[in-house]
Design an enzyme around this catalytic site. Structure first.
Site, short mmCIF file in Angstrom:
data_model
loop_
_atom_site.label_atom_id
_atom_site.label_comp_id
_atom_site.label_asym_id
_atom_site.label_seq_id
_atom_site.Cartn_x
_atom_site.Cartn_y
_atom_site.Cartn_z
CB CYS A 137 -1.11 0.13 1.36
SG CYS A 137 -2.41 0.84 1.33
CB THR A 138 0.43 4.65 1.36
OG1 THR A 138 0.32 4.24 2.76
CG2 THR A 138 -0.76 4.93 0.78
#
Lengths: 208, 208
Positions: free
Chosen positions: A98-99
């Site tokens: 993800c981020t």
């Protein structure tokens, strides 16, 4: 083999747990959860704390380092970025979900490399010199990045297969009974209803 | 709306986190992690502790109660079984993932009901009067059981849709980018290589 999974305030639990559940069973592996300070670290839903067993200073040479994401990863946290640069220097695999890739990129580790992120933040990778890819799991040398949240499960199984072979990874998949049957087909912006994509991203969906 | 997720020593983290990540965003929902005592609870891989914010005595009327599984759930723990009977008496949904269904069944809550479990323990449901089903997610009245570990994600999205509608559940799916692309197709005993199934279950696979 040591696997270090970073925790930080406001991170997304499944980002950390997907790789943990799929890479933790690697033969001879020990997994350590690490944060700036030891102790409980609260997640982005503010209802669950995971316990960091070690501080950054105590984990200096993990073989695999894994960075989960969250809704607003602190890409200016120099203590964490310094630690990422330090452990990356000796790691066999440097990994994000993800981020989390924004933190790897902010640390300067993804310069000119292909990488992915949560679909809402993919474009931000270019701010830090990485090349965004829409693939779910991206390998570029020893750097492995996964798309949003649940993609960490697919990434973990893929990496487990590279490290320990297909049969090991298949055994892990069978143990966690990962035979996905989502009740909807809305898990990517290319498949979800355009109105939902616009609502979540705050931007119109081109051509739809 | 209160969602209570039970934790106990040696439970499987993803069993708890799959439902948390998919049901936690329900409108107006508050999720509480609960255990016999408050504080850290160590998982079955012995590397990660999740923090129970409340003790059993502090959580008496959750709307949704969720029981994760583990390799050897303590189906004789009367304190937990008593609590399950108490909260079930007022719950809207009583839910399990993986071998968590054995605890629901041991508490007498699945008598004559269809239920599922981790594929290696499905047959044990009959010991407690439940009817095993090979489906990944089983609804029987207010009782919802999911198959092994990762099935809790599919269950959570399905239940989220029942409670808050398809659009809400699709938004959750899109936020966690749940567009599964497992690198192998070995996630159920009907698909995995027979040798692996035999290795893990300790029993021969009929007809293969």
């Amino acid at each position: 083999m040591q696997i270090a999974i970073l925790l930080y305030d406001n991170c997304t639990v499944l980002d950390a747990v997907g790789p943990y559940q799929t890479l933790g069973p690697l033969p001879g592996a020990e997994t350590v959860f690490v944060a700036e300070q030891t102790g409980p670290v609260l997640d982005d839903n503010r209802s669950l704390s995971l316990v960091a067993a070690k501080s950054l200073a105590e984990v200096t040479r993990p073989d695999i380092v894994i960075v989960p994401g969250g809704p607003d990863p602190d890409v200016r946290n120099e203590a964490v970025l310094d630690w990422l640069r330090t452990v990356d220097a000796a790691s066999t695999w440097t990994v994000s979900v993800c981020t989390g890739s924004l933190m790897l990129a902010a640390a300067g580790l993804l310069d000119g490399r292909r990488a992915t992120s949560h679909w809402t933040t993919l474009d931000r990778l270019t701010e830090f010199g990485a090349e965004p890819s829409r693939e779910r799991v991206v390998f570029d040398g020893k750097y492995v990045t996964a798309a949003g949240v649940s993609a960490g499960i697919d990434m973990g199984l893929t990496l487990a297969g590279r490290i320990a072979g297909d049969e090991h990874a298949q055994a892990v998949q069978l143990m966690i009974e990962y035979d996905p049957q989502p009740p909807y087909d809305a898990g990517s912006p290319s498949k979800a209803p355009a109105a939902l994509v616009e609502l979540i991203s705050g931007a119109p969906v081109p051509g739809r």
